[in-house]
Motif scaffolding. Structure first.
Motif, PDB file in Angstrom:
ATOM      1  N   GLN A  78      -0.622  -5.832  -0.860  1.00  0.00           N
ATOM      2  CA  GLN A  78      -1.060  -7.135  -0.378  1.00  0.00           C
ATOM      3  C   GLN A  78      -2.471  -7.457  -0.875  1.00  0.00           C
ATOM      4  O   GLN A  78      -3.392  -6.638  -0.729  1.00  0.00           O
ATOM      5  N   GLU A  79      -2.627  -8.632  -1.416  1.00  0.00           N
ATOM      6  CA  GLU A  79      -3.937  -9.046  -1.931  1.00  0.00           C
ATOM      7  C   GLU A  79      -4.989  -9.055  -0.836  1.00  0.00           C
ATOM      8  O   GLU A  79      -6.168  -8.744  -1.073  1.00  0.00           O
ATOM      9  N   ALA A  80      -4.586  -9.386   0.389  1.00  0.00           N
ATOM     10  CA  ALA A  80      -5.529  -9.488   1.496  1.00  0.00           C
ATOM     11  C   ALA A  80      -5.899  -8.138   2.092  1.00  0.00           C
ATOM     12  O   ALA A  80      -6.768  -8.062   2.975  1.00  0.00           O
ATOM     13  N   SER A  81      -5.273  -7.070   1.643  1.00  0.00           N
ATOM     14  CA  SER A  81      -5.568  -5.747   2.184  1.00  0.00           C
ATOM     15  C   SER A  81      -7.024  -5.364   1.936  1.00  0.00           C
ATOM     16  O   SER A  81      -7.609  -5.694   0.906  1.00  0.00           O
ATOM     17  N   SER A  82      -7.617  -4.645   2.883  1.00  0.00           N
ATOM     18  CA  SER A  82      -9.000  -4.180   2.730  1.00  0.00           C
ATOM     19  C   SER A  82      -9.083  -2.884   1.932  1.00  0.00           C
ATOM     20  O   SER A  82     -10.178  -2.398   1.639  1.00  0.00           O
ATOM     21  N   VAL A  83      -7.927  -2.312   1.566  1.00  0.00           N
ATOM     22  CA  VAL A  83      -7.872  -1.027   0.862  1.00  0.00           C
ATOM     23  C   VAL A  83      -7.036  -1.180  -0.409  1.00  0.00           C
ATOM     24  O   VAL A  83      -5.967  -1.792  -0.381  1.00  0.00           O
ATOM     25  N   PHE A  84      -7.509  -0.613  -1.507  1.00  0.00           N
ATOM     26  CA  PHE A  84      -6.698  -0.571  -2.721  1.00  0.00           C
ATOM     27  C   PHE A  84      -5.543   0.418  -2.554  1.00  0.00           C
ATOM     28  O   PHE A  84      -4.413   0.157  -2.953  1.00  0.00           O
ATOM     29  N   GLY A  85      -5.873   1.567  -1.970  1.00  0.00           N
ATOM     30  CA  GLY A  85      -4.883   2.622  -1.785  1.00  0.00           C
ATOM     31  C   GLY A  85      -5.582   3.935  -1.512  1.00  0.00           C
ATOM     32  O   GLY A  85      -6.806   3.984  -1.349  1.00  0.00           O
ATOM     33  N   TYR A  86      -4.810   5.023  -1.482  1.00  0.00           N
ATOM     34  CA  TYR A  86      -5.430   6.324  -1.260  1.00  0.00           C
ATOM     35  C   TYR A  86      -4.619   7.429  -1.921  1.00  0.00           C
ATOM     36  O   TYR A  86      -3.444   7.258  -2.263  1.00  0.00           O
ATOM     37  N   ILE A  87      -5.300   8.554  -2.119  1.00  0.00           N
ATOM     38  CA  ILE A  87      -4.717   9.716  -2.768  1.00  0.00           C
ATOM     39  C   ILE A  87      -4.606  10.851  -1.749  1.00  0.00           C
ATOM     40  O   ILE A  87      -5.555  11.135  -1.021  1.00  0.00           O
ATOM     41  N   LEU A  88      -3.457  11.494  -1.707  1.00  0.00           N
ATOM     42  CA  LEU A  88      -3.242  12.679  -0.879  1.00  0.00           C
ATOM     43  C   LEU A  88      -3.072  13.873  -1.808  1.00  0.00           C
ATOM     44  O   LEU A  88      -2.077  13.971  -2.530  1.00  0.00           O
ATOM     45  N   LYS A  89      -4.043  14.764  -1.826  1.00  0.00           N
ATOM     46  CA  LYS A  89      -3.974  15.914  -2.713  1.00  0.00           C
ATOM     47  C   LYS A  89      -2.990  16.949  -2.175  1.00  0.00           C
ATOM     48  O   LYS A  89      -2.905  17.167  -0.969  1.00  0.00           O
ATOM     49  N   LYS A  90      -2.272  17.591  -3.077  1.00  0.00           N
ATOM     50  CA  LYS A  90      -1.263  18.571  -2.677  1.00  0.00           C
ATOM     51  C   LYS A  90      -1.828  19.981  -2.545  1.00  0.00           C
ATOM     52  O   LYS A  90      -1.358  20.769  -1.726  1.00  0.00           O
ATOM     53  N   ASP A  91      -2.840  20.311  -3.353  1.00  0.00           N
ATOM     54  CA  ASP A  91      -3.351  21.682  -3.343  1.00  0.00           C
ATOM     55  C   ASP A  91      -4.419  21.912  -2.298  1.00  0.00           C
ATOM     56  O   ASP A  91      -4.772  23.052  -1.981  1.00  0.00           O
ATOM     57  N   THR A  92      -4.963  20.840  -1.735  1.00  0.00           N
ATOM     58  CA  THR A  92      -5.923  20.937  -0.630  1.00  0.00           C
ATOM     59  C   THR A  92      -5.527  19.894   0.411  1.00  0.00           C
ATOM     60  O   THR A  92      -4.698  19.027   0.145  1.00  0.00           O
ATOM     61  N   ARG A  93      -6.091  20.005   1.591  1.00  0.00           N
ATOM     62  CA  ARG A  93      -5.833  19.002   2.631  1.00  0.00           C
ATOM     63  C   ARG A  93      -6.964  17.982   2.611  1.00  0.00           C
ATOM     64  O   ARG A  93      -7.781  17.897   3.518  1.00  0.00           O
ATOM     65  N   GLU A  94      -6.977  17.214   1.528  1.00  0.00           N
ATOM     66  CA  GLU A  94      -8.035  16.242   1.309  1.00  0.00           C
ATOM     67  C   GLU A  94      -7.444  14.931   0.809  1.00  0.00           C
ATOM     68  O   GLU A  94      -6.623  14.917  -0.108  1.00  0.00           O
ATOM     69  N   ALA A  95      -7.865  13.842   1.438  1.00  0.00           N
ATOM     70  CA  ALA A  95      -7.429  12.506   1.046  1.00  0.00           C
ATOM     71  C   ALA A  95      -8.647  11.700   0.605  1.00  0.00           C
ATOM     72  O   ALA A  95      -9.763  11.904   1.105  1.00  0.00           O
TER      73      ALA A  95
END
Length: 285
Positions: A78-95
């Motif tokens: 959605q163009e109106a979203s405040s976030v582009f997106g996010y990454i969920l790493k598989k080898d660590t518990r880090e987003a």
């Protein structure tokens, strides 16, 4: 930017972010624990869209999910979203959450990105998020689970109007899991949908009641296999592939042997709450 730490469902969540992006609901869960977080989420302002690669797992009106060897990419459409997106790493518990630099600091998608990142990693700690309205009664948490619009909040309101000695836990979702000692637990969360009802509390889980709209009130025991499927169907923890679905099913199966699981065919009349309260009282006596 510093790392803010939060104790949620017996897990230490770290959020590295400018304070303006941290919604007020998180404050009740904040802790001064200085140990390394078990789950880390970084909020990064960005002037350009998130670059992604991999195979498309899920496509919807709101977002797309891509999978590659190292991570998952969640891309808001959605163009109106405040976030582009996010990454969920598989080898660590880090987003890593990429926030549109010009977006308002209180954008809804920021809070949901934090929530869904936490749900993704907490699943690896044998926890599930159950879509429900939950209360505390007689020293236990009780979850009223059903699809949106069925009447979860309405049923909880009947308990309040009747004056029963119950307290709110969360108006939309609760985390359920077994303690190391095998005790079923339900934990409150800072995420509560539009209800505004949330509490930082973890209590023994008494049971999950599946609500079904009806012209009369009746409690119906549910066979074990069926109850596990019903509980799994109410999970908000991700089920993007077979492994995730199996993990949800395994956690729900482990919980099911320790808690009350039943269906309440109910009206929106006070008798529905009276019947359910009496059934719970009989179960815990």
């Amino acid at each position: 930017m510093r790392i803010h730490t939060y104790q949620i469902a017996d897990l230490l969540l770290g959020i590295e972010a400018d304070e303006k992006y941290l919604h007020t609901e998180l404050q009740a869960f904040e802790t001064i624990d200085s140990t390394e977080p078990q789950i880390l989420i970084r909020l990064i302002p960005s002037g350009s869209p998130l670059q992604y690669s991999g195979s498309l797992l899920i496509h919807s009106e709101l977002l797309d999910i891509y999978d590659n060897n190292t991570c998952y990419y969640i891309i808001y459409r959605q163009e109106a979203s405040s976030v582009f997106g996010y990454i969920l790493k598989k080898d660590t518990r880090e987003a890593i959450v990429y926030i549109k630099a010009a977006a308002p600091a209180t954008g809804t998608e920021i809070m949901y990105s934090i929530r869904d990142s936490f749900f993704f990693y907490m699943q690896q700690y044998q926890r599930v998020a159950i879509h429900s309205a939950s209360i505390l009664y007689q020293g236990y948490a009780w979850l009223f689970a059903a699809p949106s619009g069925t009447g979860k909040s309405t049923h909880v309101q009947l308990w309040k109007e009747a004056g029963y000695p119950s307290e709110d836990l969360n108006g939309d979702v609760a985390v359920c899991y077994l303690s190391p000692e095998g005790i079923p637990l339900a934990a409150g969360l800072p995420w509560c949908g539009t209800s505004g009802i949330y509490r930082n509390k973890t209590m023994p889980l008494g049971g999950v009641i599946f609500l079904n709209q009806s012209s009369s009130d009746k409690v119906i025991p549910v066979p074990a296999a069926r109850s596990i499927l019903l509980l799994t169907a109410r999970c908000l923890t991700p089920a993007w592939n077979q492994a995730m679905m199996a993990r949800n099913l395994h956690i729900c199966q482990a919980l099911s042997g320790h808690i009350l699981l039943c269906r309440l065919d109910c009206t929106i009349q006070p008798a529905a709450a009276a019947l359910m309260k009496a059934y719970i009282d009989e179960h815990i006596s």
